[in-house]
Design a protein around this motif. Structure first.
Motif, PDB file in Angstrom:
ATOM      1  N   PHE A  39       1.004  -1.198   0.155  1.00  0.00           N
ATOM      2  CA  PHE A  39       0.056   0.076  -0.224  1.00  0.00           C
ATOM      3  C   PHE A  39       0.857   1.213   0.022  1.00  0.00           C
ATOM      4  CE2 PHE A  39      -2.049   3.409   2.550  1.00  0.00           C
ATOM      5  CZ  PHE A  39      -3.038   3.582   1.700  1.00  0.00           C
ATOM      6  N   ASP A  40       0.433   2.149  -0.884  1.00  0.00           N
ATOM      7  CA  ASP A  40       1.318   3.464  -0.916  1.00  0.00           C
ATOM      8  C   ASP A  40       0.318   4.637  -0.397  1.00  0.00           C
ATOM      9  OD1 ASP A  40       3.246   5.344  -1.594  1.00  0.00           O
ATOM     10  OD2 ASP A  40       2.218   5.852  -3.676  1.00  0.00           O
ATOM     11  N   ASP A  41      -0.621   5.074  -0.966  1.00  0.00           N
ATOM     12  CA  ASP A  41      -1.338   6.183  -0.593  1.00  0.00           C
ATOM     13  C   ASP A  41      -2.930   6.138  -0.995  1.00  0.00           C
ATOM     14  OD1 ASP A  41      -1.283   6.831  -3.104  1.00  0.00           O
ATOM     15  OD2 ASP A  41      -0.233   8.627  -2.413  1.00  0.00           O
ATOM     16  N   LEU A  42      -3.531   7.040  -0.599  1.00  0.00           N
ATOM     17  CA  LEU A  42      -5.024   7.093  -1.341  1.00  0.00           C
ATOM     18  C   LEU A  42      -5.185   8.178  -2.126  1.00  0.00           C
ATOM     19  CD1 LEU A  42      -6.847   6.615   2.204  1.00  0.00           C
ATOM     20  CD2 LEU A  42      -6.791   5.158   0.481  1.00  0.00           C
ATOM     21  N   ASP A  53     -10.668  -1.813  -5.368  1.00  0.00           N
ATOM     22  CA  ASP A  53      -9.539  -0.763  -4.827  1.00  0.00           C
ATOM     23  C   ASP A  53     -10.132   0.364  -3.922  1.00  0.00           C
ATOM     24  OD1 ASP A  53      -7.397  -2.150  -5.995  1.00  0.00           O
ATOM     25  OD2 ASP A  53      -7.357  -1.125  -7.772  1.00  0.00           O
ATOM     26  N   ASP A  55     -11.186   1.994  -0.824  1.00  0.00           N
ATOM     27  CA  ASP A  55     -10.816   1.776   0.940  1.00  0.00           C
ATOM     28  C   ASP A  55     -12.416   2.381   1.292  1.00  0.00           C
ATOM     29  OD1 ASP A  55     -10.429   2.144   3.571  1.00  0.00           O
ATOM     30  OD2 ASP A  55      -8.290   2.401   2.895  1.00  0.00           O
ATOM     31  N   LYS A  68      -7.070   2.891  -2.923  1.00  0.00           N
ATOM     32  CA  LYS A  68      -5.913   2.445  -2.423  1.00  0.00           C
ATOM     33  C   LYS A  68      -5.074   2.581  -3.842  1.00  0.00           C
ATOM     34  CE  LYS A  68      -7.622  -0.411   1.063  1.00  0.00           C
ATOM     35  NZ  LYS A  68      -7.836  -1.845   1.564  1.00  0.00           N
ATOM     36  N   ARG A  69      -3.741   3.085  -3.427  1.00  0.00           N
ATOM     37  CA  ARG A  69      -2.710   2.961  -4.638  1.00  0.00           C
ATOM     38  C   ARG A  69      -1.540   2.070  -3.837  1.00  0.00           C
ATOM     39  NH1 ARG A  69      -1.192   8.638  -7.511  1.00  0.00           N
ATOM     40  NH2 ARG A  69      -0.598   9.245  -5.260  1.00  0.00           N
ATOM     41  N   TYR A  70      -1.042   1.393  -4.915  1.00  0.00           N
ATOM     42  CA  TYR A  70      -0.038   0.398  -4.440  1.00  0.00           C
ATOM     43  C   TYR A  70       1.149   0.734  -5.235  1.00  0.00           C
ATOM     44  CZ  TYR A  70      -3.932  -1.835  -2.484  1.00  0.00           C
ATOM     45  OH  TYR A  70      -5.173  -2.811  -1.806  1.00  0.00           O
TER      46      TYR A  70
END
Length: 290
Positions: A39-42, A53, A55, A68-70
């Motif tokens: 997980f990176d950020d939103l 994806d 959240d 959600k970004r990965y």
């Protein structure tokens, strides 16, 4: 010696004229279930984003959909597993030597892995010994793997026993990989079935069987497996031919049932010209089964 990988690319180029090569690339890319991502950020949802994806907890707090970004954290590992016993030096159903078909199939999957940035390793051998070559990237490495398979398979080698190579993987390989197995028409047995189920619990597995040549109808041949003579006149007997077909069908049914019960997607091929099409069908079936 002509580059084995060059032959693989040429075969895939021919396939690309009949059907978009991007399709087989896409099927390969869908083999691994789940994500090898962190997980990176939103960010805000935009049309076209995957619903899975979203959240939902963050969305409820924010008041509008958030995605959600990965980021990718590792490459996948593809492990080529093949039989280099003397059975693979025999003739296949399509009239080629089995090892040439195996090299083509291993090369196609290895090249797809290379195109996707994955690393490729090899486990090969016969009933007497197993060799493991570590997973690396690059075309030069893949060429070395293919050359090893080609040069290690001969009629003077030990007999085929893919169970030895699979057992080596079960004992030594950690983590989750894609196992691509190319083997002779082996006979199912309970011990092998248990080993396959154990491997399938850890790995994704694709299996390709290289078909045996038909019973020779003319001339005197011999079995590469045990050097027993195969009399051409016997093949002309309707009773012998019928018994042979029945035994082959029973062996195929037993092997297919064993692989299916282990949850392994499997297929077969008779010649190198059929490899790309057979692999495309194999990958597609695996995706649908998931």
């Amino acid at each position: 010696m002509t580059s084995l990988l060059h032959r693989v690319k040429a075969k895939m180029a021919i396939f690309a004229h009949r059907k978009a090569r991007g399709m087989i690339d896409g099927e390969y890319g869908s083999v691994f279930r789940g994500r090898s991502l962190d997980f990176d950020d939103l960010r805000a949802y935009v049309p076209g984003d995957e619903v899975r994806d979203i959240d939902w907890k963050a969305t409820a707090r924010h008041g509008s959909p958030l995605i959600k970004r990965y980021v990718a954290v590792r490459r996948q590992t593809v492990l080529l597993i093949t039989d280099t016993g003397r059975n693979m030096a025999a003739m296949a159903e399509g009239g080629e030597v089995k090892k040439d078909i195996a090299v083509m199939a291993l090369g196609v999957v290895g090249y797809l892995a290379h195109r996707h940035g994955d690393v490729v390793g090899l486990v090969s051998g016969d009933s007497a010994a197993t060799l493991s070559l570590p997973a690396k990237g690059g075309e030069a490495h893949l060429e070395r793997l293919l050359r090893h398979v080609h040069s290690s398979t001969s009629e003077d080698g030990a007999g085929s026993r893919i169970q030895e190579q699979l057992g080596h993987v079960a004992r030594t390989v950690k983590g989750r990989h894609l196992l691509f197995v190319v083997a002779d028409e082996m006979v199912a047995d309970p011990e092998l079935g248990r080993l396959l189920r154990r491997l399938r619990a850890q790995h994704e597995i694709l299996w390709l069987t290289v078909r045996d040549a038909e019973l020779a109808a003319a001339g005197d041949w011999y079995s590469v497996d045990d050097s027993a003579p195969l009399m051409g006149q016997l093949a002309r007997s309707p009773a012998v031919a019928a018994a042979y077909r029945k035994a082959a069908a029973e062996r195929d049914t037993g092997r297919d049932n064993m692989l299916r019960q282990a949850g392994i997607t499997h297929g077969s091929v008779a010649g190198s010209s059929d490899v790309v099409t057979a692999l495309f069908a194999l990958l597609e079936r695996h995706r649908r089964a998931g």
